[in-house]
Design an enzyme around this catalytic site. Structure first.
Site, PDB file in Angstrom:
ATOM      1  N   GLY A 265       0.821  -1.201   0.000  1.00 61.05           N
ATOM      2  CA  GLY A 265       0.000   0.000   0.000  1.00 61.05           C
ATOM      3  C   GLY A 265       0.857   1.253   0.000  1.00 61.05           C
ATOM      4  O   GLY A 265       1.937   1.294  -0.579  1.00 61.05           O
ATOM      5  N   ILE A 266       0.347   2.278   0.696  1.00 61.18           N
ATOM      6  CA  ILE A 266       1.028   3.565   0.735  1.00 61.18           C
ATOM      7  C   ILE A 266       1.339   3.920   2.183  1.00 61.18           C
ATOM      8  O   ILE A 266       0.645   3.489   3.101  1.00 61.18           O
ATOM      9  CB  ILE A 266       0.142   4.656   0.090  1.00 61.18           C
ATOM     10  CG1 ILE A 266       0.941   5.941  -0.149  1.00 61.18           C
ATOM     11  CG2 ILE A 266      -1.101   4.923   0.919  1.00 61.18           C
ATOM     12  CD1 ILE A 266       0.201   6.957  -1.001  1.00 61.18           C
ATOM     13  N   GLY A 267       2.412   4.676   2.392  1.00 61.91           N
ATOM     14  CA  GLY A 267       2.763   5.105   3.738  1.00 61.91           C
ATOM     15  C   GLY A 267       4.196   4.773   4.085  1.00 61.91           C
ATOM     16  O   GLY A 267       4.972   4.273   3.270  1.00 61.91           O
TER      17      GLY A 267
ATOM     18  N   GLU B 217      -2.609  -3.691  -6.090  1.00 60.85           N
ATOM     19  CA  GLU B 217      -3.725  -2.828  -6.464  1.00 60.85           C
ATOM     20  C   GLU B 217      -3.276  -1.398  -6.723  1.00 60.85           C
ATOM     21  O   GLU B 217      -3.897  -0.660  -7.480  1.00 60.85           O
ATOM     22  CB  GLU B 217      -4.793  -2.846  -5.383  1.00 60.85           C
ATOM     23  CG  GLU B 217      -4.345  -2.233  -4.060  1.00 60.85           C
ATOM     24  CD  GLU B 217      -5.385  -2.420  -2.975  1.00 60.85           C
ATOM     25  OE1 GLU B 217      -6.397  -3.085  -3.236  1.00 60.85           O
ATOM     26  OE2 GLU B 217      -5.191  -1.895  -1.866  1.00 60.85           O
TER      27      GLU B 217
ATOM     28  N   GLY C 204      -8.622  -3.184  -0.599  1.00 62.53           N
ATOM     29  CA  GLY C 204      -8.207  -4.461  -1.163  1.00 62.53           C
ATOM     30  C   GLY C 204      -7.525  -5.386  -0.187  1.00 62.53           C
ATOM     31  O   GLY C 204      -6.984  -6.424  -0.588  1.00 62.53           O
TER      32      GLY C 204
ATOM     33  N   ILE D   3       5.492   2.495   6.178  1.00 62.62           N
ATOM     34  CA  ILE D   3       5.904   1.094   6.273  1.00 62.62           C
ATOM     35  C   ILE D   3       6.147   0.477   4.900  1.00 62.62           C
ATOM     36  O   ILE D   3       7.196  -0.139   4.685  1.00 62.62           O
ATOM     37  CB  ILE D   3       4.883   0.291   7.101  1.00 62.62           C
ATOM     38  CG1 ILE D   3       4.916   0.773   8.559  1.00 62.62           C
ATOM     39  CG2 ILE D   3       5.174  -1.205   7.029  1.00 62.62           C
ATOM     40  CD1 ILE D   3       3.839   0.167   9.434  1.00 62.62           C
TER      41      ILE D   3
END
Length: 613
Positions: free
Chosen positions: A210-212, A233, A331, A214
């Site tokens: 994902g985003i961020g 995704e 997702g 981590i």
């Protein structure tokens, strides 16, 4: 050749009050198109705007437009949308991202119109949805009225991202940059989580993230990996460095080999330029990218997702903080499910151990009242915090609780153990909570490659109770006699619990384990017991017979000596049977000296640690 564009929208001919309109989202919201609708909205009311995550100025959700629009979002984001949901002026509809398109096709959320942001048409009349194919393509394919903002800043992306100009019923031409989300700075906490997650990724794996902070930290520590693939995704700026490092080749992918597969991108202008006309990155609808059976077609699929809190059974809360809805399902479940049935796949939940400046633990005895479980305890294989990796697949509630307490922040571990003891999730004799070995540093896990096999050196902890019991019963009588100086017949769970429940700040207990997925086996154990009255410690170790002679005991002893020296201990002692020549040799190779003994069957060895302090 010249491409004729559709006329500008006459909104009163196209829409009516009470209709349902889909709005393209993420970084590619058609802001100018929405503003044109607002400017020409006289006489309209109760138009339902349906969308996913919408970045930037979500002006339509403001209080001033509450009579004109009713927002229905699949993912809460943006200040105005979040405020509208909190105040009850907007709705949140939870749905797996892979299944949103079915709401359009089966009439559950039948669409009257679709508003999208697209690139100018090419010479053949095809416009691209660019950085936001996701659920936009499904909306376009299942609605008869498509209105577009034609925008030269929308990148042209490969895959199934194209809409022909003939499919548009109306359009406006307005150029405005896509919303940029700059990579967040990576702090020490995210660095540590990223390092642990990267340890779970083998060469040749396929990644979702994902985003961020981590994900950015994780991808940073994957740049030295080989032949990674991407089926995710979303894409962020972090993939640029990973691809440019050569770590991503996609050649080992078993689904869309050779290609990075995604459905939307969120990042800086640099990312949008990177995906523009890039034939190696293909965009498809979320119904395709996020379909769990498609995800599972990638062998060694690694799904990396986050959470707001995880309870001690492994239940994951990801879209709400108590009764307050915060984001969405997105997702996560799609990829956790897909990775869990992928051959060699690993679903990973990665999160900081605390929130609110370390005043709140994100590892909790039970989920907060009002919060909802997004990912069930049956789907989670790994939970990673800055304190390590908790392996949950195939683990009992007792083992899960102890694994998760181990990766919780140290100041919350005693309370967490106290809470689960109330429910008998752990036995009455489990009195000690896991502790770290400070001298090992921030990362309590060290990867070892021994004769071509990968092992991990780490502290022994209470979750190893059953593993230590299995380790004991793997020994031959000869090994037991040499280690214990007699032939013990039993290693009860209670005795095993006592041996793995170590106050690592006083004593020290290390193990070397082999881990294949969630299958963990101890192959060597080394420990010392501290005697404060003499400022000395007694060391011992034992290795599984199949791995004796490979240097495991040597590695453990060297590490124990280093820990003892850092603690300022004066002497390390060992008592070994005289006929245990290999063990005596290992101690002597590390500088131990024999002491005279009245018992010829035993050898006492001593190392003066002050000599090199």
């Amino acid at each position: 050749m010249d491409i004729a564009l559709p006329e500008k929208p006459d909104w009163h001919k196209l829409l009516k009050s009470g209709c349902r309109v889909f709005v393209g989202g993420h970084a590619s919201v058609p802001y100018a198109l929405i503003q044109d609708l607002i400017d020409n909205s006289r006489g309209f009311s109760d138009i339902e705007l349906v969308h996913g995550l919408a970045l930037g100025d979500t002006r339509w959700a403001r209080e001033e437009h509450r009579q004109l629009f009713k927002v229905n979002t699949f993912f809460i984001g943006g200040q105005e949308v979040r405020r509208a949901v909190d105040e009850g002026r907007a709705d949140y509809t939870p749905c797996f991202l892979s299944e949103v398109s079915s709401l359009f096709t089966d009439g559950t959320l039948a669409l009257d119109a679709v508003l999208i942001n697209v690139s100018p048409p090419d010479e053949f009349g095809y416009c691209s949805l660019g950085a936001s194919v996701d659920i936009c393509m499904s909306a376009v394919r299942h609605c008869d009225l498509v209105i577009a903002q034609i925008n030269k800043h929308v990148p042209r992306t490969a895959g199934h991202s194209y809409v022909h100009i003939d499919e548009l019923n109306a359009c406006i031409e307005h150029d405005e940059p896509l919303t940029e989300v700059l990579p967040p700075p990576i702090d020490n906490q995210a660095e540590r989580i990223g390092q642990y997650v990267a340890m779970l990724v083998e060469n040749g794996a396929t990644l979702q993230f994902g985003i961020g902070k981590i994900p950015s930290a994780t991808l940073k520590y994957l740049c030295k990996h080989k032949d990674l693939g991407i089926h995710s995704e979303m894409l962020t700026d972090s993939i640029i460095e990973l691809i440019e490092s050569g770590a991503v080749t996609n050649r080992n992918k078993t689904f869309h080999p050779g290609k990075t597969v995604t459905s939307f991108a969120i990042g800086s202008r640099r990312l949008y330029d990177f995906i523009d006309n890039n034939p190696h990155i293909e965009f498809y609808a979320s119904s395709y990218v996020n379909k769990p059976t498609n995800i599972a077609k990638n062998d060694n699929m690694i799904a990396i997702n986050s959470a707001l809190e995880v309870d001690l059974t492994g239940q994951v809360v990801a879209d709400s903080i108590g009764h307050d809805f915060y984001s969405g399902i997105g997702g996560q479940v799609d990829f956790v499910s897909g990775a869990s049935i992928s051959k060699g796949g690993k679903p990973i939940i990665a999160l900081p151990s605390t929130a609110k400046n370390e005043t709140v633990s994100r590892i909790v005895p039970s989920i907060t009242e009002g919060a909802g479980v997004v990912t069930s305890r049956g789907n989670v294989h790994y939970v990673v915090t800055e304190y390590g990796v908790a392996s949950l697949k195939g683990k009992s509630i007792r083992e899960r609780a102890l694994e998760l307490i181990r990766v919780a922040h140290p100041k919350f571990r005693a309370h967490l153990l106290e809470e689960v003891r109330k429910h008998y999730w752990v036995p009455h004799y489990q009195e000690k909570y896991p502790t770290d070995i400070p001298e090992l540093g921030a990362i309590q896990l060290q990867k070892l490659v021994i004769q071509g096999e990968t092992f991990y050196l780490r502290p022994l902890n209470p979750a190893d109770e059953r593993r230590l019991q299995e380790f004991f019963y793997s020994h031959t009588k000869e090994t037991l006699r040499l280690r214990y100086n007699y032939d013990p017949k039993q290693m009860s769970r209670e005795k095993s619990c006592n041996l793995v429940s170590v106050d690592q700040k006083t004593d020290a207990a290390l193990c070397i384990v082999r881990q294949d997925g969630s299958r963990i086996a101890i192959h060597a154990v080394g420990r010392f017991y501290y005697y404060p009255e003499d400022n000395a410690c007694e060391a011992a170790f034992v290795t599984r017979e199949t791995h004796q002679g490979k240097g495991m005991a040597t590695r453990l002893l060297a590490k124990l000596i280093d820990i003892a020296r850092q603690r300022g201990i004066n002497f390390m002692m060992a008592y070994v049977r005289a006929d245990n020549k290999p063990m005596i040799t290992i101690f002597e190779q590390h500088g131990f000296k024999r002491k005279r003994s009245d018992d010829p069957s035993d050898v006492e060895l001593v190392l003066d640690l002050r000599e090199q302090q």
